[in-house]
Structures are given as structure tokens and as C-alpha cells.
Scaffold this motif. Structure first.
Motif, PDB file in Angstrom:
ATOM      1  N   LYS A 150       0.820  -1.206   0.000  1.00 56.91           N
ATOM      2  CA  LYS A 150       0.000   0.000   0.000  1.00 56.91           C
ATOM      3  C   LYS A 150       0.865   1.272   0.000  1.00 56.91           C
ATOM      4  N   ASP A 151       1.921   1.298   0.803  1.00 58.93           N
ATOM      5  CA  ASP A 151       2.762   2.502   0.865  1.00 58.93           C
ATOM      6  C   ASP A 151       3.413   2.798  -0.491  1.00 58.93           C
ATOM      7  N   VAL A 152       3.791   1.749  -1.197  1.00 57.00           N
ATOM      8  CA  VAL A 152       4.414   1.938  -2.513  1.00 57.00           C
ATOM      9  C   VAL A 152       3.382   2.516  -3.485  1.00 57.00           C
ATOM     10  N   THR A 153       2.155   1.990  -3.429  1.00 60.92           N
ATOM     11  CA  THR A 153       1.089   2.507  -4.292  1.00 60.92           C
ATOM     12  C   THR A 153       0.820   3.976  -3.968  1.00 60.92           C
ATOM     13  N   THR A 154       0.877   4.313  -2.682  1.00 64.02           N
ATOM     14  CA  THR A 154       0.660   5.714  -2.285  1.00 64.02           C
ATOM     15  C   THR A 154       1.751   6.609  -2.880  1.00 64.02           C
TER      16      THR A 154
ATOM     17  N   LEU B  31       1.185   9.579  -5.567  1.00 67.87           N
ATOM     18  CA  LEU B  31       1.649  10.933  -5.255  1.00 67.87           C
ATOM     19  C   LEU B  31       2.399  11.520  -6.457  1.00 67.87           C
ATOM     20  N   LEU B  32       3.320  10.731  -7.042  1.00 68.98           N
ATOM     21  CA  LEU B  32       4.067  11.231  -8.205  1.00 68.98           C
ATOM     22  C   LEU B  32       3.135  11.395  -9.406  1.00 68.98           C
TER      23      LEU B  32
ATOM     24  N   GLU C  12      -4.132  14.849   2.136  1.00 69.11           N
ATOM     25  CA  GLU C  12      -4.850  13.556   2.054  1.00 69.11           C
ATOM     26  C   GLU C  12      -3.870  12.395   1.876  1.00 69.11           C
ATOM     27  N   LEU C  13      -2.789  12.622   1.124  1.00 73.07           N
ATOM     28  CA  LEU C  13      -1.846  11.524   0.924  1.00 73.07           C
ATOM     29  C   LEU C  13      -0.808  11.472   2.045  1.00 73.07           C
ATOM     30  N   VAL C  14      -0.318  12.643   2.463  1.00 75.04           N
ATOM     31  CA  VAL C  14       0.742  12.658   3.475  1.00 75.04           C
ATOM     32  C   VAL C  14       0.230  12.070   4.795  1.00 75.04           C
ATOM     33  N   LYS C  15      -1.048  12.323   5.112  1.00 73.17           N
ATOM     34  CA  LYS C  15      -1.539  11.815   6.404  1.00 73.17           C
ATOM     35  C   LYS C  15      -1.621  10.279   6.389  1.00 73.17           C
ATOM     36  N   THR C  16      -1.741   9.663   5.204  1.00 71.41           N
ATOM     37  CA  THR C  16      -1.776   8.195   5.175  1.00 71.41           C
ATOM     38  C   THR C  16      -0.372   7.616   5.118  1.00 71.41           C
ATOM     39  N   MET C  17       0.606   8.425   4.714  1.00 80.84           N
ATOM     40  CA  MET C  17       1.978   7.920   4.644  1.00 80.84           C
ATOM     41  C   MET C  17       2.969   9.046   4.869  1.00 80.84           C
ATOM     42  N   ARG C  18       3.597   9.023   6.051  1.00 81.87           N
ATOM     43  CA  ARG C  18       4.539  10.083   6.399  1.00 81.87           C
ATOM     44  C   ARG C  18       5.711  10.174   5.428  1.00 81.87           C
TER      45      ARG C  18
ATOM     46  N   VAL D 269       9.476  13.520  -1.032  1.00 85.39           N
ATOM     47  CA  VAL D 269       9.500  14.239  -2.309  1.00 85.39           C
ATOM     48  C   VAL D 269      10.017  15.667  -2.146  1.00 85.39           C
ATOM     49  N   LEU D 270      10.105  16.133  -0.902  1.00 86.41           N
ATOM     50  CA  LEU D 270      10.489  17.537  -0.668  1.00 86.41           C
ATOM     51  C   LEU D 270      11.875  17.862  -1.240  1.00 86.41           C
ATOM     52  N   GLY D 271      12.872  17.100  -0.847  1.00 88.65           N
ATOM     53  CA  GLY D 271      14.252  17.360  -1.300  1.00 88.65           C
ATOM     54  C   GLY D 271      14.383  17.271  -2.818  1.00 88.65           C
TER      55      GLY D 271
END
Ligand code: UD1
Length: 417
Positions: free
Chosen positions: A48-52, A56-57, A87-93, A98-100
Motif C-alpha cells: 500500500k505505501d508503494v502505491t501511495t 503521489l508522483l 490527504e496523501l501525506v496523512k496516510t503515509m509520512r 518528495v520535498l528534497g
């Protein structure tokens, strides 16, 4: 909602194939933003985290294609949006990763602050301070980190605390900065090393990989490549503990035993016979009850916080008294209360849990509170007498690929209902 139902009492015996590491795949996919490729990433776990991270990308406009066997191709060419929404960040910290890359490659990024989580305060101040030291202008506004920079500049960054994703974000940003960046007190986790190898394969100049001082000389551009993600040491450790708690034998294949030194030492201390080859490791309890062990979590190469809950479960049925000291995440004790519902004898004093092993646990409905906590409940369910229902298993699907198939393959009686 799905739950995992386990009939305890079967001794595990068999081989299990380990998937690619979630915590390496996530930063590596995010690092795909840095290059002018495409890149092709293999051995990506289907989680699931990989799909998130992929969604996101994709919502930024990045072209992401997932091939057979989870080969992920990333081409940032068509990107038109630079936002990681709440919505996406709250499901996966880990969305913070992607910030850097966004800032270094495109000069702007808007990323939601992750906020709290079930295992305690997890701030991102070191990510932000490091990028500011590299010349980024960053405002925190409306729950978002809003960052911009024309071109980042190399800087000397001394991290107050060892942070895994913090080190990764700053290392990624530094690859395209002007001049030299030195990151001191860098995290040395194998996943940080794997990301560094991937960056180098794309043309980054990094030395000190695997040490606590990383030296990055910025380059003008990075190019595409293909890369396979390293095996998951936490998934490996989880199956080995599952074998040990049942008095059984488990051989984990396609893995890296050299990334598990602290964990294997504790399994030996618990009475297991541990044997290793280049890409496999076997734990054999030979039908014995495990002995209690004392655990203290700390940054790699010390004992990983992501294996704490599984060893807490082991101590619940071990002979003797074991203490568990969590030094990374202050609230990472939620699973202890659920383990008590199965009959465990646990006393929490400050940041120490004192666990008196009991001869047996008994099955009950329990609730997963986070990823590794849910693994510990499944492991405890394997030895509990009767039926254990583990609820809220969306946590477990974030980090364990096909857990019920893999455990069934080892002889466990487990099904998703
Ligand atoms: C990563 C892992 C997670 C693991 C953890 C510790 C990923 C996607 N997740 O999480 O599975 O449990 O490492 O090994 O790789 N801290 C600050 N300021 C910051 C950043 C961190 O004070 O800016 C503190 C945290 O509150 C915590 C400690 O540093 O006490 C370590 O956290 P960190 O290594 O950053 O964890 P993550 O990278 O979020």
C-alpha cells in the motif's frame, strides 16, 4: 473491514521468499524525480505505501508505469504540479521524501506537514533546517511546508538526531546542489545506503556511503538507469521471530543476513540455532521455548525500532523476564496493551516495558495500531491458544507483502476474512 484470523498452536517449518525493502523502495521512487531518465526500478514490493508513493508522483504529472513483477518506471518529464497534499501525506509520512528532490530539480515544493502518528511525535524540523542551510526559502503556512530555491548550494549539515528520511531528503537534495554538501551524524541504515547506491548509479557523486559522514558533490544533472531494491531486513526479521515464537524452523531466502546482525544476536540469545548463507538465513528453535531477551532500540547498526514489537511478542511467551527499552519513538508501546488482551504479563515504567513470560497466551480479538504493532499481534496469534482476530489490518498491508500467503506457506493457520 478485513481482518486476519489465526488459529494458534502450529509450529512453523519451511522457507519464505523475502520481498524488496519498503523503506528503500519509497526514497528510491521519490529520487526518480531528480533525473532526466527514465529510471527502471526492480524488486519493488507490492504494498500500500508503494502505491501511495506512485499515486503521489502520478498526480504531479510524473509518468509512472508499473510493469510485470512490480518493475516501476519513473519519468518526471511531464510534471506540472509540485504538491504533496494532506490527504496523501496523512496516510503515509514517507511522502515527505518528495520535498528534497522537488526542490533540487524543479526549485519548488509544497508538502503537507505529516502531523502526529500512533507512535508519537515525528517532527520534520531537521529536513527543513537542512534545506534552509542549503539556501532554500521555506515557509510553514496552513499546515504546509512551502519551499523554493533557484539552485540549492552545498552546505555543512550537522544533524542533531540520527534521522533516516531526514538524511535521505538532504542527500537527494545535495546531489543537484552547487558545490559540496557534508552531512554529519547521518543515518547509516541499509536503506540509506541503498538509496545512495541508486543516486550514484544515476551519476551522483557521493562518498562516505555507509558511514555517519556523507560527502556529496553536486552535479548539473542526473541520468536514468535500472536498479533493484535491496531485500527487506524488517520483513526478514519478522518471519524469523514468527518461526522462533512457535518453536519452529524458518529459512528466509533472497535476503541479506549481514543487515540483521543485532536481530540475529538476540535470536541466538533467545536460544535459536541461527545459520546463514550469502542470501539466506535460517532460525531453528528445535521445539524449545524461547528465553526472554532484553532489547534496547537505537539507530543502525544497533537493534532496530521496527523489530521492537515483534520481540516484545516473543518475550510474552518466553522463559524468564525481558525488558524492552524504546529510545527512538516515545509512544511505541501501543501493541503492549493489545498483547495484554491475549494474556501477556507486561508492566510499563516510563520508556521501559518489563515483560514476564507466561506459559501460554489465549486467542482474542485485537486491534492493530501501526504497521509493526500489527506484525507483533499476528506473531503472538501464532502461539496463542484458540482464535485470534487481528483487526485494522490495513496497517499490515502498508508494509508486508502477502503476509497470509507467506505464513500459510510456513504452515500457519491464518486467513483473511
Ligand atoms: C524511518 C523509517 C521507519 C523507522 C525509522 C527509525 C522510512 C520510510 N521509515 O522513519 O520505519 O522506524 O526510520 O528507524 O524509512 N526526528 C526529529 N526531527 C526530524 C526528524 C526526526 O526530531 O526532523 C526524530 C524523530 O522524532 C525520531 C528520530 O528522530 O525520534 C528518528 O526518526 P527518523 O529516523 O526520522 O524516522 P523516519 O525517517 O520518519
Amino acid at each position: 473491514m478485513d481482518k486476519l484470523q489465526i488459529q494458534g498452536g502450529t509450529r512453523l517449518d519451511g522457507d519464505v521468499r523475502i520481498s524488496g525493502a519498503k523503506n528503500a523502495a519509497l526514497p528510491i521512487i521519490a529520487a526518480g524525480l531528480l533525473q532526466e531518465g527514465p529510471v527502471t526500478i526492480g524488486n519493488v514490493p507490492h504494498l500500500k505505501d508503494v502505491t501511495t508513493m506512485i499515486s503521489l508522483l502520478a498526480r504531479m504529472g510524473v509518468s509512472v508505469t508499473v510493469g510485470e513483477k512490480m518493475q516501476v518506471e519513473v519519468d518526471p518529464g511531464p510534471i506540472h504540479d509540485f504538491v504533496a497534499p494532506y490527504e496523501l501525506v496523512k496516510t503515509m509520512r514517507a511522502s515527505i521524501l518528495v520535498l528534497g528532490p522537488l526542490l533540487a530539480r524543479f526549485g519548488r515544493a509544497t508538502v503537507s506537514l505529516p502531523g502526529g502518528c500512533a507512535i508519537g511525535a515525528r517532527p520534520v524540523n531537521l529536513h527543513v533546517e537542512g534545506l534552509r542551510a542549503m539556501g532554500a526559502e521555506i515557509e510553514i503556512e496552513g499546515g504546509y511546508i512551502r519551499a523554493k530555491a533557484s539552485r540549492l548550494r552545498g552546505a555543512r549539515l550537522v544533524l542533531d538526531t540520527v534521522t533516516v528520511t531526514g538524511t535521505e531528503n538532504l542527500m537527494m537534495a545535495a546531489t543537484l546542489a552547487e558545490g559540496r554538501t557534508v552531512i554529519e551524524n547521518a543515518a547509516r541504515e541499509p536503506e540509506v545506503v541503498d538509496l545512495a547506491h541508486f543516486l550514484v548509479k544515476m551519476g551522483a557523486q557521493i562518498t562516505g556511503v555507509g558511514s555517519d559522514t556523507l560527502v556529496i558533490d553536486g552535479v548539473d544533472r542526473l541520468h536514468g538507469c535500472s536498479y533493484d531494491v535491496l531485500p527487506d531486513r524488517i520483513e526478514t526479521g519478522t518471519y524469523l521471530v514468527a518461526g522462533a515464537i512457535t518453536g519452529g524452523r524458518v529459512r528466509a531466502r533472497n535476503t541479506r543476513p549481514d543487515h540483521l546482525d543485532a536481530v540475529l544476536a538476540k535470536l541466538r540469545e533467545a536460544g535459536a540455532v541461527v545459520t546463514t548463507g550469502a542470501d539466506w538465513v535460517e532460525v531453528d528453535m528445535q521445539g524449545r521455548r524461547p528465553r526472554a531477551v532484553d532489547i534496547r532500540t537505537a539507530p543502525y547498526p544497533a537493534f532496530p525500532t521496527d523489530m521492537q514489537a515483534q520481540f516484545a511478542a516473543l518475550n510474552c511467551v518466553a522463559e524468564g523476564v525481558g525488558t524492552v527499552i524504546e529510545t527512538i519513538f516515545e509512544n511505541r508501546y501501543m501493541h503492549m496493551l493489545e498483547l495484554e488482551r491475549l494474556g501477556a504479563d507486561i508492566r510499563i515504567e516510563g520508556h521501559t516495558a518489563v515483560i514476564h513470560g507466561v506459559p501460554h497466551l489465549s486467542g482474542a480479538p485485537v486491534m492493530a495500531t501501526d504497521l509493526r504493532a500489527s506484525a507483533s499481534l499476528v506473531i503472538a496469534g501464532l502461539v496463542a491458544q484458540g482464535t485470534t482476530d487481528v483487526e485494522r489490518i490495513y496497517h499490515i498491508d502498508r508494509g508486508y507483502e502477502c503476509i497470509e500467503e507467506k505464513l500459510s506457506g510456513l504452515g500457519a493457520q491464518i486467513r483473511r476474512v
